[in-house]
Design an enzyme around this catalytic site. Structure first.
Site, PDB file in Angstrom:
ATOM      1  N   LYS A   1       0.860  -1.195   0.000  1.00 33.55           N
ATOM      2  CA  LYS A   1       0.000   0.000   0.000  1.00 33.55           C
ATOM      3  C   LYS A   1       0.882   1.225   0.000  1.00 33.55           C
ATOM      4  O   LYS A   1       2.018   1.175   0.484  1.00 33.55           O
ATOM      5  CB  LYS A   1      -0.884   0.013   1.258  1.00 33.55           C
ATOM      6  CG  LYS A   1      -2.175   0.755   1.062  1.00 33.55           C
ATOM      7  CD  LYS A   1      -3.195  -0.115   0.371  1.00 33.55           C
ATOM      8  CE  LYS A   1      -4.485   0.625   0.118  1.00 33.55           C
ATOM      9  NZ  LYS A   1      -5.532  -0.300  -0.335  1.00 33.55           N
TER      10      LYS A   1
HETATM   11  N1  LIG Z   1     -11.145   1.784  -4.765  1.00 30.24           N
HETATM   12  C1  LIG Z   1     -11.040   0.492  -4.618  1.00 30.24           C
HETATM   13  O1  LIG Z   1     -10.986  -0.262  -5.592  1.00 30.24           O
HETATM   14  C2  LIG Z   1     -11.033  -0.127  -3.250  1.00 30.24           C
HETATM   15  C3  LIG Z   1     -10.839  -1.508  -3.155  1.00 30.24           C
HETATM   16  C4  LIG Z   1     -10.905  -2.123  -1.902  1.00 30.24           C
HETATM   17  C5  LIG Z   1     -11.137  -1.344  -0.778  1.00 30.24           C
HETATM   18  N2  LIG Z   1     -11.279  -0.005  -0.899  1.00 30.24           N
HETATM   19  C6  LIG Z   1     -11.533   0.762   0.338  1.00 30.24           C
HETATM   20  O2  LIG Z   1     -12.822   1.361   0.255  1.00 30.24           O
HETATM   21  C7  LIG Z   1     -12.832   2.590   0.988  1.00 30.24           C
HETATM   22  C8  LIG Z   1     -13.295   3.716   0.084  1.00 30.24           C
HETATM   23  O3  LIG Z   1     -12.416   3.797  -1.039  1.00 30.24           O
HETATM   24  P1  LIG Z   1     -12.847   4.540  -2.390  1.00 30.24           P
HETATM   25  O4  LIG Z   1     -11.874   4.125  -3.404  1.00 30.24           O
HETATM   26  O5  LIG Z   1     -14.300   4.398  -2.589  1.00 30.24           O
HETATM   27  O6  LIG Z   1     -12.514   6.058  -1.987  1.00 30.24           O
HETATM   28  P2  LIG Z   1     -13.093   7.390  -2.647  1.00 30.24           P
HETATM   29  O7  LIG Z   1     -12.052   8.418  -2.410  1.00 30.24           O
HETATM   30  O8  LIG Z   1     -13.589   7.163  -4.005  1.00 30.24           O
HETATM   31  O9  LIG Z   1     -14.370   7.721  -1.708  1.00 30.24           O
HETATM   32  C9  LIG Z   1     -14.262   7.873  -0.331  1.00 30.24           C
HETATM   33  C10 LIG Z   1     -15.612   8.330   0.209  1.00 30.24           C
HETATM   34  O10 LIG Z   1     -15.527   8.362   1.646  1.00 30.24           O
HETATM   35  C11 LIG Z   1     -15.953   9.635   2.098  1.00 30.24           C
HETATM   36  N3  LIG Z   1     -15.238   9.962   3.333  1.00 30.24           N
HETATM   37  C12 LIG Z   1     -13.948  10.312   3.474  1.00 30.24           C
HETATM   38  N4  LIG Z   1     -13.688  10.573   4.759  1.00 30.24           N
HETATM   39  C13 LIG Z   1     -14.832  10.341   5.422  1.00 30.24           C
HETATM   40  C14 LIG Z   1     -15.210  10.445   6.779  1.00 30.24           C
HETATM   41  N5  LIG Z   1     -14.329  10.866   7.726  1.00 30.24           N
HETATM   42  N6  LIG Z   1     -16.481  10.112   7.112  1.00 30.24           N
HETATM   43  C15 LIG Z   1     -17.365   9.714   6.162  1.00 30.24           C
HETATM   44  N7  LIG Z   1     -17.065   9.622   4.869  1.00 30.24           N
HETATM   45  C16 LIG Z   1     -15.824   9.938   4.518  1.00 30.24           C
HETATM   46  C17 LIG Z   1     -15.614  10.596   0.972  1.00 30.24           C
HETATM   47  O11 LIG Z   1     -16.361  11.794   1.059  1.00 30.24           O
HETATM   48  C18 LIG Z   1     -15.995   9.740  -0.213  1.00 30.24           C
HETATM   49  O12 LIG Z   1     -17.398   9.803  -0.413  1.00 30.24           O
HETATM   50  C19 LIG Z   1     -11.411   2.739   1.550  1.00 30.24           C
HETATM   51  O13 LIG Z   1     -11.368   2.144   2.824  1.00 30.24           O
HETATM   52  C20 LIG Z   1     -10.579   1.910   0.585  1.00 30.24           C
HETATM   53  O14 LIG Z   1      -9.367   1.469   1.172  1.00 30.24           O
HETATM   54  C21 LIG Z   1     -11.236   0.628  -2.105  1.00 30.24           C
END
Ligand SMILES: NC(=O)c1ccc[n+]([C@@H]2O[C@H](COP(=O)([O-])OP(=O)(O)OC[C@H]3O[C@@H](n4cnc5c(N)ncnc54)[C@H](O)[C@@H]3O)[C@@H](O)[C@H]2O)c1
Length: 439
Positions: free
Chosen positions: A126
């Site tokens: 990561k």
């Molecule tokens: N993108 C991927 O393919 C992927 C894969 C596996 C896991 N994840 C995990 O999923 C989660 C989200 O990732 P993503 O890619 O959707 O991110 P992203 O940046 O697209 O979206 C994040 C969302 O979370 C919200 N957010 C941020 N801080 C916050 C808070 N303090 N309280 C409430 N909401 C908050 C943001 O406003 C946004 O809507 C993370 O934990 C990431 O590690 C992502």
């Protein structure tokens, strides 16, 4: 400001910082290691192997300058952590204010177990930069990304360590990484397999953007059927986070007939008992970059979403959201972890005592890395699969993983998270044992 005013201001800053430190006490890396230990304790694993698995084994911190739009130099701190067994290591890049070494170590560690759960030939990594991407212009984001890639030029490599998107990054950022790496390391000739999650037009895979959310909902459906004997139709759902994972999960749940009554982002929660129209919410948030001011819903605080009376809660924002403090008030029958590490070990005990099923991150959100694996394999072969093929393969991988996790949980008479860890640790321990210890 008088001398006394200054002392008072200093004191207030210290109290605020103290409060923040108390909030930040839950160390996500230690939390993930505790989950690992709980599973390892049930297994009969060579005592020489376990200590190797329990810690990340490569950590790099870099401090680098970026020129802002008004000509000033601003310093940024970036990280890359690897948990290196099977290579390449694989894992996203996060741009967020919360990014620090422990957060990145936790996420790299989780990636190893996630890859093993879905049976990919990778282990975890990561990376991230401590920043608030919302406050940076596109030019600043691009310069920061390119300089970070330059700092990581000896780490990233198509056969050694392959990054992907995570919170705060997207396909455009991945394109800048590919371009920068290709310029620095290959005289400008394209190295497409050095990063995944790229735009489809730029050696990306069909379906990568939707993969994590699709996987989350496929696993939610399987788990719901397993534990509550029905389909998802009519179930009330809340989704925390409305970015890549949250918005796709919400749409997929709606397509299966769920009533998505609430979603949230960093600014707050929107709630409509009759169900939100997810296409409309997506269109609004794409236009305004926030859920604030969305017309067809009630608005409340950021964390209110977690405690709503729903059947299924999908945390899809960040770690440490379900804690011992709020766990007693969680009403969902099932929590499906779209985010990484949203539930602390102690919160999970409370949820379990209340009968809430927790579907763990290393199973539920593994769809993203699975399609990243497909993308990497397509780039290596210089071909592109059709979208349907990607979704069919994804579905097979997720289904197999669900069955294996469920069986491991049954065999060890434990919960799904521990079952997933048992499965994953067994696989990686066997791999390490066969390779032996150097020298
Ligand atoms: N993108 C991927 O393919 C992927 C894969 C596996 C896991 N994840 C995990 O999923 C989660 C989200 O990732 P993503 O890619 O959707 O991110 P992203 O940046 O697209 O979206 C994040 C969302 O979370 C919200 N957010 C941020 N801080 C916050 C808070 N303090 N309280 C409430 N909401 C908050 C943001 O406003 C946004 O809507 C993370 O934990 C990431 O590690 C992502």
């Amino acid at each position: 400001m008088t001398f006394e005013d200054e002392i008072i201001a200093k004191w207030i800053r210290r109290v605020i910082a103290g409060g923040m430190m108390m909030e930040e006490k839950i160390n996500p890396y230690k939390n993930a290691q505790k989950q690992f230990d709980q599973a390892a304790a049930l297994m009969d694993i060579d005592k020489n192997i376990l200590p190797r698995l329990r810690k990340t084994n490569f950590e790099l911190e870099v401090n680098f300058p970026v020129m802002t739009d008004n000509g000033e130099i601003k310093m940024f701190t970036g990280y890359r952590v690897r948990h290196k067994f099977m290579t390449p290591t694989k894992g996203g890049i996060r741009y967020a204010p919360s990014v620090d070494l422990d957060e990145i170590k936790a996420l790299a560690f989780l990636m190893t177990w996630k890859c093993a759960v879905v049976d990919l030939p990778f282990s975890g990594a990561k990376g991230g930069i401590t920043c608030d991407p919302r406050t940076l212009s596109k030019g600043e984001l691009e310069r920061m990304t390119r300089r970070y890639t330059y700092e990581m030029r000896n780490v990233f490599h198509p056969d050694r360590d392959v990054p992907a998107p995570d919170m705060g990054t997207n396909a455009e950022v991945m394109a800048w990484i590919m371009d920068t790496y290709s310029i620095i390391e290959n005289n400008g000739n394209t190295v497409s397999s050095v990063v995944t999650g790229k735009p489809v037009e730029l050696y990306g895979s069909q379906g990568r953007a939707e993969a994590t959310g699709r996987g989350v909902v496929q696993i939610a459906e399987r788990a719901w059927r397993e534990f509550y004997r029905g389909d998802l139709k009519g179930m009330k759902v809340a989704v925390q986070g409305f970015g890549n994972v949250g918005s796709v999960s919400a749409k997929q749940l709606e397509l299966r007939g769920c009533k998505v009554v609430a979603v949230s982002d960093i600014n707050g929660t929107i709630h409509n008992k009759r169900g939100l129209g997810i296409d409309d919410v997506i269109a609004y948030s794409l236009k305004t970059k926030t859920l604030q001011g969305y017309p067809n819903a009630e608005h409340s605080g950021v964390k209110d979403i977690l405690e709503l009376p729903v059947d299924i809660l999908v945390p899809a924002a960040l770690e440490n959201q379900l804690t011992p403090e709020n766990a007693p008030r969680i009403k969902a029958k099932m929590v499906v972890e779209g985010a990484n590490a949203p539930t602390t070990v102690d919160a999970e005990k409370i949820l379990a005592a209340n009968g809430t099923i927790v579907v763990p991150d290393i199973l539920a959100n593994a769809g993203g890395v699975t399609v990243s694996y497909f993308e990497w394999a397509q780039d290596k072969q210089e071909l592109q699969w059709e979208e349907q093929r990607v979704y069919d393969e994804l579905s097979k991988y997720m289904d197999r993983a669900f069955v294996r996790v469920k069986n491991a949980a049954k065999q060890y008479n434990t919960d799904l998270r521990t079952g997933a860890y048992v499965l994953a640790i067994g696989k990686v321990a066997n791999y390490v044992k066969m390779r032996g210890h150097f020298p």
